[in-house]
Design an enzyme around this catalytic site. Structure first.
Site, PDB file in Angstrom:
ATOM      1  N   ASP A  90       0.826  -1.321   0.073  1.00 50.67           N
ATOM      2  CA  ASP A  90       0.081   0.071  -0.083  1.00 50.67           C
ATOM      3  C   ASP A  90       0.775   1.378   0.037  1.00 50.67           C
ATOM      4  O   ASP A  90       0.478   2.341  -0.627  1.00 50.67           O
ATOM      5  CB  ASP A  90      -0.802   0.043   1.334  1.00 50.67           C
ATOM      6  CG  ASP A  90      -1.890  -1.154   1.170  1.00 50.67           C
ATOM      7  OD1 ASP A  90      -2.023  -1.584   0.315  1.00 50.67           O
ATOM      8  OD2 ASP A  90      -2.827  -1.120   2.049  1.00 50.67           O
ATOM      9  N   GLU A 146       3.853   1.774  -1.068  1.00 49.13           N
ATOM     10  CA  GLU A 146       4.259   1.830  -2.450  1.00 49.13           C
ATOM     11  C   GLU A 146       3.485   2.615  -3.362  1.00 49.13           C
ATOM     12  O   GLU A 146       3.769   3.250  -4.267  1.00 49.13           O
ATOM     13  CB  GLU A 146       4.645   0.384  -3.046  1.00 49.13           C
ATOM     14  CG  GLU A 146       5.508   0.349  -4.350  1.00 49.13           C
ATOM     15  CD  GLU A 146       6.858   0.679  -4.101  1.00 49.13           C
ATOM     16  OE1 GLU A 146       7.354   0.830  -2.992  1.00 49.13           O
ATOM     17  OE2 GLU A 146       7.724   0.752  -5.113  1.00 49.13           O
ATOM     18  N   SER A 175     -13.536   9.059  -2.131  1.00 48.97           N
ATOM     19  CA  SER A 175     -12.212   8.566  -1.413  1.00 48.97           C
ATOM     20  C   SER A 175     -11.725   9.643  -0.580  1.00 48.97           C
ATOM     21  O   SER A 175     -12.658  10.600  -0.005  1.00 48.97           O
ATOM     22  CB  SER A 175     -11.313   8.176  -2.589  1.00 48.97           C
ATOM     23  OG  SER A 175      -9.880   7.706  -1.899  1.00 48.97           O
ATOM     24  N   LEU A 176     -10.511   9.593   0.265  1.00 48.70           N
ATOM     25  CA  LEU A 176     -10.197  10.544   1.083  1.00 48.70           C
ATOM     26  C   LEU A 176      -8.912  10.794   0.559  1.00 48.70           C
ATOM     27  O   LEU A 176      -7.745  10.104   0.156  1.00 48.70           O
ATOM     28  CB  LEU A 176      -9.948   9.857   2.487  1.00 48.70           C
ATOM     29  CG  LEU A 176     -11.279   9.579   3.376  1.00 48.70           C
ATOM     30  CD1 LEU A 176     -11.192   8.576   4.483  1.00 48.70           C
ATOM     31  CD2 LEU A 176     -11.942  10.992   3.722  1.00 48.70           C
ATOM     32  N   GLU A 200     -11.684   9.063  14.119  1.00 49.86           N
ATOM     33  CA  GLU A 200     -11.979   7.773  14.465  1.00 49.86           C
ATOM     34  C   GLU A 200     -10.888   6.777  13.821  1.00 49.86           C
ATOM     35  O   GLU A 200     -10.291   7.122  12.746  1.00 49.86           O
ATOM     36  CB  GLU A 200     -13.381   7.329  14.224  1.00 49.86           C
ATOM     37  CG  GLU A 200     -13.643   7.348  12.571  1.00 49.86           C
ATOM     38  CD  GLU A 200     -15.170   7.086  12.342  1.00 49.86           C
ATOM     39  OE1 GLU A 200     -15.958   6.608  13.219  1.00 49.86           O
ATOM     40  OE2 GLU A 200     -15.439   7.002  11.256  1.00 49.86           O
ATOM     41  N   LYS A 250      -9.456   4.481  10.880  1.00 49.26           N
ATOM     42  CA  LYS A 250      -9.521   4.195   9.533  1.00 49.26           C
ATOM     43  C   LYS A 250      -9.394   2.851   9.331  1.00 49.26           C
ATOM     44  O   LYS A 250      -8.164   2.291   9.744  1.00 49.26           O
ATOM     45  CB  LYS A 250      -8.620   4.932   8.715  1.00 49.26           C
ATOM     46  CG  LYS A 250      -9.029   4.299   7.131  1.00 49.26           C
ATOM     47  CD  LYS A 250      -7.995   5.440   6.207  1.00 49.26           C
ATOM     48  CE  LYS A 250      -8.169   5.353   4.779  1.00 49.26           C
ATOM     49  NZ  LYS A 250      -8.000   3.988   4.195  1.00 49.26           N
ATOM     50  N   LYS A 280     -12.807  14.142  10.462  1.00 49.47           N
ATOM     51  CA  LYS A 280     -13.616  14.867   9.854  1.00 49.47           C
ATOM     52  C   LYS A 280     -14.202  15.933  10.824  1.00 49.47           C
ATOM     53  O   LYS A 280     -14.283  15.978  11.906  1.00 49.47           O
ATOM     54  CB  LYS A 280     -14.980  13.803   9.790  1.00 49.47           C
ATOM     55  CG  LYS A 280     -14.673  12.396   9.239  1.00 49.47           C
ATOM     56  CD  LYS A 280     -15.809  11.411   9.067  1.00 49.47           C
ATOM     57  CE  LYS A 280     -15.102  10.049   8.836  1.00 49.47           C
ATOM     58  NZ  LYS A 280     -16.036   8.884   8.781  1.00 49.47           N
ATOM     59  N   CYS A 337       6.340 -29.102  -8.177  1.00 46.45           N
ATOM     60  CA  CYS A 337       7.073 -30.211  -8.421  1.00 46.45           C
ATOM     61  C   CYS A 337       5.779 -31.264  -8.502  1.00 46.45           C
ATOM     62  O   CYS A 337       4.984 -31.489  -7.607  1.00 46.45           O
ATOM     63  CB  CYS A 337       7.683 -30.521  -6.864  1.00 46.45           C
ATOM     64  SG  CYS A 337       8.209 -32.300  -6.962  1.00 46.45           S
TER      65      CYS A 337
HETATM   66  S1  IVH Z   1     -15.189   8.235   5.845  1.00 44.37           S
HETATM   67  C1  IVH Z   1     -16.261  10.846   2.190  1.00 44.37           C
HETATM   68  N1  IVH Z   1     -14.258   7.029   7.744  1.00 44.37           N
HETATM   69  O1  IVH Z   1     -11.196   4.685   3.484  1.00 44.37           O
HETATM   70  C2  IVH Z   1     -15.658  10.198   3.427  1.00 44.37           C
HETATM   71  N2  IVH Z   1     -13.799   6.048   5.589  1.00 44.37           N
HETATM   72  O2  IVH Z   1      -9.873   6.205   1.197  1.00 44.37           O
HETATM   73  C3  IVH Z   1     -15.868   8.659   3.139  1.00 44.37           C
HETATM   74  N3  IVH Z   1     -12.516   4.077   5.531  1.00 44.37           N
HETATM   75  O3  IVH Z   1     -13.398   4.127   0.970  1.00 44.37           O
HETATM   76  C4  IVH Z   1     -14.800   7.884   3.987  1.00 44.37           C
HETATM   77  N4  IVH Z   1     -12.510   3.588   7.894  1.00 44.37           N
HETATM   78  O4  IVH Z   1     -14.243   2.955   2.972  1.00 44.37           O
HETATM   79  C5  IVH Z   1     -14.427   6.914   6.463  1.00 44.37           C
HETATM   80  N5  IVH Z   1     -13.668   5.925   9.574  1.00 44.37           N
HETATM   81  C6  IVH Z   1     -13.684   5.884   8.274  1.00 44.37           C
HETATM   82  C7  IVH Z   1     -13.086   4.957   7.508  1.00 44.37           C
HETATM   83  C8  IVH Z   1     -13.115   5.048   5.936  1.00 44.37           C
HETATM   84  C9  IVH Z   1     -12.065   3.200   6.644  1.00 44.37           C
HETATM   85  C10 IVH Z   1     -12.284   3.757   4.181  1.00 44.37           C
HETATM   86  C11 IVH Z   1     -13.363   4.060   3.372  1.00 44.37           C
HETATM   87  C12 IVH Z   1     -13.066   4.674   2.043  1.00 44.37           C
HETATM   88  C13 IVH Z   1     -11.580   4.829   2.275  1.00 44.37           C
HETATM   89  C14 IVH Z   1     -11.108   6.312   1.810  1.00 44.37           C
END
Ligand code: IVH
Length: 683
Positions: A41, A43, A90-91, A122, A124, A301, A437
């Site tokens: 990841d 990379e 995505s983030l 929180e 991830k 957030k 083998c």
């Molecule tokens: S919020 C618009 N909260 O990370 C905001 N995402 O790269 C949407 N993910 O696809 C995401 N834990 O699946 C949020 N506590 C968390 C998360 C989280 C994992 C994942 C999520 C998203 C990816 C973003």
């Protein structure tokens, strides 16, 4: 005219951008669609960063189809497409504190705001993003994120996850809105991941690289029974549109989701400002290794939903959230040698022998190189300085050589043409990544591994006969094949170094205790390729006895839902082989093995943890029938209304239970909704 130097640089940037786009698109496909990434990841993050930086420097070279503007990868064709009503974004990543400050500065500029910003931060979770749609409180549709706009319909599979509510309670103060789209992460526990890989080793199937890929692979099954057998969990972190819920903050939103029965991500907290966000990030960094599932960072957030709305989103990421990623647990060391291990099914795995190095608190001296293609792709040399990482915290792997450190003394790695254990020429089938083998019966390494598998955890789990003991027994020539295990006597064991009379007697007792064995367990223990625990259970339920299996033909196997052509072919070959038939005959007839039929119901339990209560007269069948169906799907049936009841099913003239259930916030289902629920979970 532009100076020549600048033009040459631009030219180089343009070339590099094309390269990066292609590489990232390829890795997106491997990660999101095939659930089988080739690179770490970290990379990938590096490639993505480079792309973003080059595009920022040369905005006119950015193309509309650049991965920097898209999310994930197109959905798989096997599943029906689902268009998300609002895109699943995505983030943006932050790799250090400075980048978190930059994130806040950008928001301040956008909002023209000077005061403090409150955050909800929180963990991830490193899993798979999904969306669950509830209509009038009923779970009607579940999908993957896909490319952010269109995902795959995986409702049936999500329906098997125990902690996903199938019906939301009509809470007195806050019923769910007519349509609610809950978003969150599905993940597999680390223990579940390890168990799954053990089963896959046993079945000679390729291993999942990490829990995230295992979760994704489990959700993308065409047969929900396979998904149901995997310990998946759902954690809610948001909704597509919070407006109809009438909540004002991220924290309130999560509280509402929790009240509706969703599991929210533990260890989230309100942070008054960015300093507290950074504190929490450090705290999660220390907590990380104690959690039963993997987290790869923290998401911060903006807590105020009104501010979130004002901030809005860019092409693929919201402006109001950021992912602070943990640094990968990596280290550099020297590659001393590459050994080629022979697995139980003959698969040859290159393994790196390394100068011991600490990686995230663990000493690593060996790391997998997966297969020959991987080895070639990484272009390693003996003596290289290499980057090592613990992927998914479980299997250490070599990420790449540090090419800059080469001084000419490094040597080529030669790939073996013959088995390092028995000398048989190796074969590689077209389309397969694995070299094998083919000498399955004669190769001592394969024989030993098969015996270790038979007595090990994924097999008969005979106490005292672990890997070390089996190596010793094979070396002493006491055990050459499976029947020999049942011929072992305590006296023979007691005579071996390291054994006492007690341990020898215990081992003999453990062997005897396994002379009565369930058919599924025996099948999984035999180590037939592509036959792991789940397939073994399917076979046991269908054929009931060894005799039944011995008579089966290939089409009988193929007819079974959940058994593919590879497993069917492997089973046919295995049971047609006269040596295998003779071995099974010996076990039963000479050594007294009693093979028992499977218990009546070992099917998927999608209603596990749910408690149903029935009231009123049911129109479509008897109440007894309805109760049995709930039990068959793993649910419980209550006789009176209490706090444990999760669903009240109302027939005609429901009586007083209905009002009381409303008070308790129990989900109330009409008979038709009950039928729909059962149909969805496969009942
Ligand atoms: S919020 C618009 N909260 O990370 C905001 N995402 O790269 C949407 N993910 O696809 C995401 N834990 O699946 C949020 N506590 C968390 C998360 C989280 C994992 C994942 C999520 C998203 C990816 C973003």
């Amino acid at each position: 005219m532009k100076p020549l130097l600048q033009m040459a640089e631009r030219e180089r940037a343009s070339k590099r951008l094309t390269e990066l786009r292609e590489q990232i698109a390829y890795h997106n496909h491997r990660y999101y669609v095939l659930d089988d990434p080739e690179i770490a990841d970290s990379e990938y993050d590096r490639l993505f960063r480079e792309l973003e930086e080059l595009e920022a420097r040369y905005p006119d070279l950015a193309t509309p189809d650049s991965p920097s503007r898209r999310i994930g990868s197109a959905p798989l064709e096997q599943f029906a497409p689902v268009r998300h009503t609002l895109p699943m974004l995505s983030l943006e990543n932050a790799f250090d504190e400075g980048e978190l400050f930059d994130f806040e500065t950008r928001m301040r500029r956008f909002l023209n705001l000077a005061g403090p910003i409150r955050y909800y931060a929180e963990p991830k979770i490193d899993g798979l993003a999904v969306e669950l749609v509830y209509e009038n409180g009923l779970f009607t549709l579940g999908s993957t994120r896909g490319d952010g706009l269109v995902g795959e319909n995986i409702s049936a599979n999500l329906g098997t996850i125990g902690n996903i509510p199938k019906q939301l309670p009509a809470l007195p103060a806050a019923s769910p809105p007519p349509r609610l789209e809950v978003r969150g992460e599905v993940c597999l526990t680390i223990a579940g991941f390890k168990a799954l890989n053990r089963q896959r080793t046993a079945a000679g199937e390729p291993l999942f690289a990490n829990p995230r890929n295992a979760a994704a692979g489990s959700l993308r099954q065409l047969d929900s029974a396979i998904t149901a057998a995997r310990p998946l969990e759902f954690f809610a972190y948001g909704v597509a549109d919070p407006a109809p819920l009438g909540v004002a903050s991220q924290q309130e939103l999560l509280q509402r989701l929790a009240a509706l029965g969703f599991k929210i991500i533990p260890n989230g907290r309100i942070c008054a400002d960015l300093t507290q966000v950074i504190d929490h990030f450090r705290h999660l960094g220390t907590l990380r290794h104690q959690l039963p599932y993997e987290i790869d960072g923290m998401v911060a957030k903006v807590d105020d939903l009104a501010l979130q709305r004002r901030l809005g989103a860019k092409a693929r990421t919201p402006r109001w959230a950021v992912a602070a990623k943990f640094p990968a647990v990596q280290a550099t060391t020297r590659l001393l040698a590459v050994e080629f291990q022979v697995g139980r099914t003959g698969a040859i795995t290159p393994v790196a022998r390394l100068e011991p190095v600490q990686v995230g608190g663990v000493t690593v001296s060996r790391a997998t190189l997966h297969n020959e293609d991987e080895l070639r792709r990484k272009d390693l040399r003996i003596g290289d300085t290499v980057l090592v990482q613990r992927a998914g915290e479980v299997i250490p792997e070599v990420v790449k050589p540090v090419v800059e450190k080469r001084d000419g003394s490094q040597g080529e790695i030669s790939l073996p043409g013959a088995c390092p254990e028995c000398g048989t020429p190796l074969v590689r089938k077209a389309g397969e990544a694995v070299t094998r083998c083919p000498n399955s019966r004669g190769c001592p390494a394969q024989r030993l591994r098969a015996l270790i598998h038979f007595t090990g955890k994924a097999g008969l789990d005979i106490e005292g006969l672990g890997k070390k003991a089996m190596e010793q027994l094979a070396a002493a020539d006491l055990v050459r094949d499976i029947p020999d295990i049942f011929r072992l006597r305590a006296e023979q064991l007691a005579a071996l170094p390291g054994w006492g009379e007690k341990s020898a007697a215990n081992a003999e007792a453990a062997i005897n205790a396994r002379k009565t064995v369930e058919l599924a367990r025996l099948l999984a223990a035999l180590g037939i390729r592509h036959v792991g625990e789940v397939t073994a259970q399917l076979l046991a339920r269908r054929f009931n006895s060894l005799a039944g299996l011995l008579q089966a033909e290939e089409h009988d196997f193929l007819d079974l839902e959940g058994i593919g052509p590879q497993a069917a072919a492997a089973l046919t070959t295995y049971f047609a082989d006269s040596a295998n038939r003779e071995m099974l005959r010996q076990l039963e007839e000479e050594l007294g093995l009693k093979i028992s039929a499977p218990p009546a119901s070992t099917r998927a339990q999608p209603l596990h943890g749910e408690v149903f209560l029935f009231t009123g007269t049911l129109a479509r069948g008897s109440r007894q029938e309805a109760k049995n169906r709930v039990k068959e799907l793993g649910g419980q049936v209550a006789t009176a209304l209490n706090r444990k009841v999760t669903h009240l099913v109302c027939g005609q003239s429901p009586g007083s239970k209905l009002a009381k259930a409303r008070e308790l916030g129990v989900a109330i289902l009409s008979e038709e909704e009950f039928e729909q629920l059962l149909a969805r979970v496969g009942g």
